[in-house]
Motif scaffolding. Structure first.
Motif, PDB file in Angstrom:
ATOM      1  N   ASN A 178      47.610  34.738  50.257  1.00 31.91           N
ATOM      2  CA  ASN A 178      48.511  34.109  51.222  1.00 31.91           C
ATOM      3  C   ASN A 178      48.345  32.595  51.146  1.00 31.91           C
ATOM      4  O   ASN A 178      47.234  32.088  51.298  1.00 31.91           O
TER       5      ASN A 178
ATOM      6  N   GLU B  48      49.419  42.867  48.942  1.00 35.75           N
ATOM      7  CA  GLU B  48      49.344  41.421  49.171  1.00 35.75           C
ATOM      8  C   GLU B  48      47.969  40.956  48.720  1.00 35.75           C
ATOM      9  O   GLU B  48      46.960  41.366  49.284  1.00 35.75           O
TER      10      GLU B  48
ATOM     11  N   GLU C 135      53.408  34.641  50.312  1.00 34.78           N
ATOM     12  CA  GLU C 135      52.391  35.620  49.931  1.00 34.78           C
ATOM     13  C   GLU C 135      52.651  36.153  48.527  1.00 34.78           C
ATOM     14  O   GLU C 135      53.790  36.387  48.149  1.00 34.78           O
TER      15      GLU C 135
HETATM   16 MG    MG Z   1      49.124  37.601  54.884  1.00 33.17          MG
END
Ligand code: MG
Ligand code: ATP
Ligand code: MG
Ligand code: MG
Length: 469
Positions: free
Chosen positions: A203, A200, A174
């Motif tokens: 991903n 984040e 990530e």
């Molecule tokens: Mg994730």
């Protein structure tokens, strides 16, 4: 500054130039997966391609996928209004390789996009890898030149992706963006990672194994790539804010709420504007994809989202149904990228208006009861499950609406007692019918009742119970 619509196109054009077929978003109601409540990731429409059941004329694809995470395994409903980065409806940008390129190219493509095309400063970026994935660790060093301390090894399932109990699986990596010290929150892997500072953004899933029923994991002959980047999160970064709700698209919806209610969108009531803007998108896109509010299954999740927004509208002092008036603003912002919104505009407005008109009849009384019953409670206390059940049963308050209403005061709900009250109610309804001697009719009646609900607000079906508790 690029707007959300431009960022979406930049992403798709970039992967188009790199040999990817640009594929349209699939509907929010998955076509090929009855076990899944809503499409919650870009890979959903490609599941059968990854497993080899289905073939496509391309081996690389890119999408901007409509996602809803409310209900089911991924449920972000409770995060909305509380974090700067979660929505119930969001767009997931993704690139996919079906046995074509793997880890190295995936990392190269991603790093190049964010640092060159989007121009993000490298010093703000860090990544995670699955703790056993030395290969990914090495590639991040080689390709991005990241120092060891910016490649965090994570041993948990957060960094190991599985399609199901069996089937394709693999480690993931990530990419995080550091919005700076002024925002609370720690880096990934730390104890306070749940803040909004290190967000984040992307991903990357490396599908390289197949999980067998006997527990074995075998290497896939042709490993694949599945990635997902939140459009609203990358837009926030590119627009110089840590807050998804401050991006151009969300801001115009928030301004529509402010204009319709006359309440300052930046004052101490702003959480209401945010929840309404978020839930407006989820509700409208769900209706456009054929979901209507009901007392079971997907329809009940939609009803929960709508009613939660309607409580927030009530708190902003809206004297009449509000949500339907916001639909034109949404269509203006997103209709070009998602023409289904334009086609369904009238149906969306009608559905929202009808639901809000009905719910307003019991909403104010229910809120008054909730006030009375919770007045003596303090942070850490629970509202009685019986009261929560009465609110549900008689006033049409989904459990999460009640929980949301109490949460800012730190008060919970006794959910065990709530479930018990629900169960008692069901038994009573069944017992009232016992002894009629006409088993077949009875079964039919209960079947019907579970489908339609006994009255507008009663939800007796088991799926609903799973959804609300
Ligand atoms: Mg994730
Ligand atoms: P988080 O840990 O922040 O909840 P996630 O790990 O659950 O995110 P993924 O399943 O990896 O998210 O989805 C891929 C990307 O989609 C994320 O990196 C993020 O950018 C975005 N995303 C996930 N959930 C949401 C949400 N509720 N609202 C907006 N964007 C989201
Ligand atoms: Mg999540
Ligand atoms: Mg995560």
């Amino acid at each position: 500054m690029s707007g959300v619509n431009e960022i979406r196109s930049t992403f798709l054009d970039y992967f188009g130039k790199n040999g990817h077929e640009v594929v349209a978003s699939s509907p929010l109601v998955p076509r090929n997966d009855p076990t899944l409540m809503f499409t919650n990731a870009g890979m959903v429409q490609f599941k059968n391609v990854f497993t080899g059941i289905e073939r496509r004329p391309y081996t690389r694809a890119a999408t901007s996928q409509k996602c809803v995470r409310a209900g089911g395994k991924h449920n972000d409903l409770d995060n909305v209004g509380y974090t700067a980065r979660h929505h119930t409806f969001f767009e997931m940008l993704g690139n996919f390789s079906f046995g074509d390129y793997f880890k190295e190219t995936a990392i190269e493509l991603a790093w190049n996009l964010i640092t060159k095309e989007f121009g993000l400063p490298e010093k703000r970026l860090m990544v995670t890898v699955f703790s056993e994935d030395d290969e990914a660790f090495g590639l991040w060093k080689k390709i991005a030149g990241l120092p060891d301390e910016k490649i965090v090894r994570i041993p948990t399932s957060d960094n190991f992706w599985q399609m199901g109990d069996t089937g394709p699986c693999g480690p993931c990596s990530e990419i995080f963006y550091d919005h700076g010290e002024h925002i609370p929150g720690g880096p990934p892997g730390s104890a306070d990672a749940d803040g909004d500072r290190f967000i984040e953004i992307w991903n990357l899933v490396f599908m390289q194994f197949e999980q067998m029923a006997d527990g074995q994991r075998i290497a896939l002959p042709k490993p694949s790539i599945d990635t997902g980047m939140g459009l609203e999160r990358i837009a926030a970064v590119l627009q110089g804010t840590h807050d998804n709700y401050a991006t151009d698209l969300m801001r115009s919806l928030i301004m529509a709420v402010a204009n319709a209610t006359g309440v300052d969108p930046d004052g101490d009531q702003k959480v209401h504007h945010r929840v309404i803007a978020d839930h407006l998108r989820a509700s409208s896109f769900l209706v456009a994809d054929g979901v209507l509010p009901s007392n079971e299954g997907r329809g009940y999740v939609l009803r929960r989202i709508m009613r939660r927004a309607m409580r927030h509208a009530q708190l902003l002092g809206a004297g009449e149904p509000l949500m339907w008036k916001l639909v034109p603003a949404l269509v203006r912002e997103m209709g070009q990228a998602y023409p289904e919104l334009v086609r369904a505009e009238a149906l969306i407005a009608e559905t929202l208006k009808l639901e809000e008109t009905r719910f307003r009849k019991t909403l104010a009384r229910g809120l008054a009861i909730l006030d009375d019953e919770s007045r003596a409670l303090r942070a850490g206390d629970n509202l009685s499950g019986e009261v929560a059940f009465t609110l549900y049963d008689t006033y049409g308050f989904p459990l999460d609406l009640t929980q949301d209403a109490l949460r800012t005061r730190g008060i919970g709900v006794d959910t065990n007692a709530f479930s018990a009250a629900m169960e008692r109610q069901r038994e009573k309804a069944r017992a009232a019918w016992a002894g009629s001697g006409e088993a077949a009719t009875e079964a039919l009646w209960f079947g019907l009742k579970e489908k339609v609900g006994a009255t507008d607000f009663l939800g007796y079906d088991t799926e609903t119970a799973e959804g609300v508790v």
